[in-house]
Design a protein around this motif. Structure first.
Motif, PDB file in Angstrom:
ATOM      1  N   SER A  52       0.833  -1.204   0.000  1.00 46.16           N
ATOM      2  CA  SER A  52       0.000   0.000   0.000  1.00 46.16           C
ATOM      3  C   SER A  52       0.868   1.254   0.000  1.00 46.16           C
ATOM      4  O   SER A  52       1.728   1.427   0.849  1.00 46.16           O
ATOM      5  N   LEU A  53       0.635   2.107  -0.970  1.00 49.46           N
ATOM      6  CA  LEU A  53       1.400   3.343  -1.059  1.00 49.46           C
ATOM      7  C   LEU A  53       0.711   4.426  -0.249  1.00 49.46           C
ATOM      8  O   LEU A  53      -0.514   4.520  -0.260  1.00 49.46           O
ATOM      9  N   SER A  89      -1.066   7.558   0.647  1.00 48.74           N
ATOM     10  CA  SER A  89      -1.830   8.512  -0.162  1.00 48.74           C
ATOM     11  C   SER A  89      -1.310   9.942   0.010  1.00 48.74           C
ATOM     12  O   SER A  89      -1.373  10.759  -0.917  1.00 48.74           O
ATOM     13  N   VAL A 132       1.351   9.991  -2.687  1.00 51.48           N
ATOM     14  CA  VAL A 132       0.856   9.735  -4.050  1.00 51.48           C
ATOM     15  C   VAL A 132      -0.118  10.827  -4.490  1.00 51.48           C
ATOM     16  O   VAL A 132      -0.068  11.287  -5.636  1.00 51.48           O
ATOM     17  N   ARG A 176      -2.189   9.633 -12.134  1.00 52.06           N
ATOM     18  CA  ARG A 176      -2.126   8.853 -10.902  1.00 52.06           C
ATOM     19  C   ARG A 176      -1.298   7.580 -11.080  1.00 52.06           C
ATOM     20  O   ARG A 176      -0.503   7.218 -10.209  1.00 52.06           O
ATOM     21  N   ARG A 223       2.264   8.465 -10.953  1.00 54.33           N
ATOM     22  CA  ARG A 223       2.688   8.816  -9.593  1.00 54.33           C
ATOM     23  C   ARG A 223       2.895   7.543  -8.783  1.00 54.33           C
ATOM     24  O   ARG A 223       3.873   7.408  -8.043  1.00 54.33           O
ATOM     25  N   ARG A 224       1.953   6.596  -8.933  1.00 55.87           N
ATOM     26  CA  ARG A 224       2.083   5.332  -8.198  1.00 55.87           C
ATOM     27  C   ARG A 224       3.351   4.596  -8.628  1.00 55.87           C
ATOM     28  O   ARG A 224       4.112   4.105  -7.796  1.00 55.87           O
ATOM     29  N   GLU A 276       6.389   3.348  -6.357  1.00 50.36           N
ATOM     30  CA  GLU A 276       6.662   1.900  -6.306  1.00 50.36           C
ATOM     31  C   GLU A 276       8.165   1.634  -6.389  1.00 50.36           C
ATOM     32  O   GLU A 276       8.643   0.600  -5.947  1.00 50.36           O
TER      33      GLU A 276
END
Lengths: 191, 168
Positions: free
Chosen positions: A4-5, A7, A10, A20, A23-24, A28
Motif C-alpha cells: 500500500s502506497l 496517499s 501519491v 495517478r 505517480r504510483r 513503487e
C-alpha cells in the motif's frame, strides 16, 4: 516497496500535473524504511545520494554547532521530502535528520532517480521542477536574510527590520509583543 | 570573445544537441555602464557573458553593495529563469561587452521537451542553483557566527532556521 502506497505522497502536491498511475509507479520504485522516534535517518557528514519522502511521522533536521547544543533547522512533515540537494549535486549531508515521532519514509537513491529522469518518466520530471522551484525559494529567502543582517549591522531602523524579519521567517506564533521586545533589545541595543 | 559552444555545459553534450540549444540564445552588445538587467525587473532570461567584464550589485536600504565581478563564460539569471521571480540584483557592464541571452520562453519550451539534452540542461541549471544556495547559506552562517555572535539565541536561530536544509 510495500503493497500500500501512502496517499499523502501519491495524492499530494509534489508530483503536480502527473497522472495517478505514473505517480504510483514512481513511488513503487522507492524503498520503505521505518524509524522509531529519536533515530537518525541520516547524519551530518554521511555521503548523501538519496531523497527521502516522509510517508508518516515527522522529521527534525538539526545541525551541530561548535560551542552550543545542536540547532534545529527545520521540521519536515509527512507528505514532504528531505535530502534533495545531495540527490542532485553530490555532497556529504550538511545536517542530521532525526525522527521526531515514529516515522516511515520512502527512499529513492540517485541512480534510480536519474534512470527514471533519463527514461522520460513524467513523475521524475515533475519532481525535478518541484525541487528546482524550492531551491529558488530558499535562495531568495537566504539572500533576503543576508540583506537584513547587513542592513541591521549598518544601522537601518529597527522598526522596518522587525517587520522584515517577521515577514522573512514567518515566525509570528510567538506573539508580536515578545517579538518586539526581543528584536528591539537586539537591534535597538546595537544602534 | 568566447564561443557558447566552448562552455563546459555545452561541450559535454553531443554537438547537434549543443548546436540546437545554443542557437536559441540571442547575442546582445553592451556599452560601458549599460545594464543587462536591473534588480526588481521581472526575470525573463538566462545570461552568459561572452566578452567584457560586468558587475553584479544589489541595492539595500543603506546603499548599493557590489556582489561580484562577472567574467566571460559566467552564466547568470538561473533563479529568475526557473521561478519567474524578479531579479535579485543588477548586472552592469564595466566596459564594452557582449552577452548571449536565453529567453524564458525558449527555456520553458526546453522543460516541455523531454529529450536528453533538455534534461542535461535542466540538471546543470539546478546544480548551479544548488551551488548558489550553498554559498548563500555559508554567507548567512558566517554572519550568524561572526557579527551576530553576541545576538540573542532566538534571533540567531530564526535567521538560521532552514539555512542549511530547508527554507520554510
Amino acid at each position: 516497496m510495500a503493497s500500500s502506497l501512502p496517499s499523502i505522497l501519491v495524492d499530494g502536491p509534489l508530483l503536480r500535473g502527473v497522472g495517478r498511475a505514473q505517480r504510483r509507479a514512481f513511488f513503487e520504485a522507492t524503498e520503505l524504511r521505518g524509524y522509531p522516534a529519536g533515530d537518525a535517518l541520516f547524519t551530518e557528514g554521511d555521503p548523501g545520494g538519496a531523497i527521502l519522502f516522509i510517508a508518516r511521522g515527522e522529521v527534525c533536521v538539526v545541525q551541530s554547532t561548535m560551542s552550543e547544543e545542536p540547532v534545529e533547522l527545520a521540521r519536515i512533515r509527512a507528505g514532504d521530502f528531505v535530502g534533495e540537494l545531495s540527490l542532485l549535486s553530490p555532497a556529504p549531508r550538511s545536517a542530521t535528520a532525526v525522527a521526531a515521532a515514529p516515522t516511515q519514509i520512502l527512499r529513492m537513491d540517485r541512480d534510480t532517480f536519474f534512470k527514471r529522469l533519463r527514461d522520460h518518466d513524467p513523475a521524475a520530471q515533475a519532481l525535478l521542477q518541484t525541487i528546482a522551484k524550492r531551491i529558488c525559494q530558499r535562495i531568495r529567502t537566504t539572500d533576503a536574510r543576508i540583506d537584513l543582517v547587513h542592513d541591521a549591522l549598518q544601522g537601518a531602523s529597527p522598526g522596518s527590520l522587525e517587520a522584515r524579519l517577521i515577514a522573512l521567517t514567518g515566525h509570528t506564533d510567538q506573539g508580536p509583543r515578545s517579538w518586539r521586545t526581543r528584536l528591539l533589545s537586539f537591534f535597538g541595543g546595537d544602534l | 570573445m568566447i564561443d557558447l559552444m566552448d562552455l563546459p555545459l555545452f561541450r559535454s553534450m553531443p554537438p547537434e544537441a549543443s548546436a540546437a540549444i545554443t542557437s536559441t540564445f540571442q547575442s546582445r552588445q553592451l556599452t560601458e555602464e549599460q545594464e543587462v538587467f536591473r534588480q526588481g525587473d521581472p526575470g525573463d532570461s538566462l545570461v552568459v557573458v561572452l566578452d567584457g567584464v560586468f558587475e553584479l550589485v544589489r541595492r539595500g536600504s543603506t546603499g548599493e553593495v557590489h556582489l561580484a565581478d562577472v567574467m566571460p563564460g559566467d552564466m547568470l539569471g538561473h533563479l529568475s529563469l526557473v521561478d519567474g521571480g524578479r531579479r535579485s540584483a543588477t548586472m552592469r557592464a564595466l566596459e564594452p561587452g557582449a552577452v548571449a541571452v536565453l529567453s524564458r520562453d525558449a527555456f520553458d519550451a526546453l522543460w516541455e521537451q523531454q529529450d536528453e539534452v533538455a534534461v542535461e540542461l535542466q540538471l546543470q541549471i539546478i546544480r548551479d542553483l544548488i551551488a548558489e544556495l550553498r554559498s548563500a547559506n555559508r554567507k548567512l552562517v558566517d554572519l550568524i557566527q561572526g557579527p551576530l555572535a553576541d545576538a540573542p539565541d532566538a534571533i540567531r536561530r530564526l535567521l538560521g532556521s532552514g539555512a542549511v536544509v530547508r527554507g520554510s
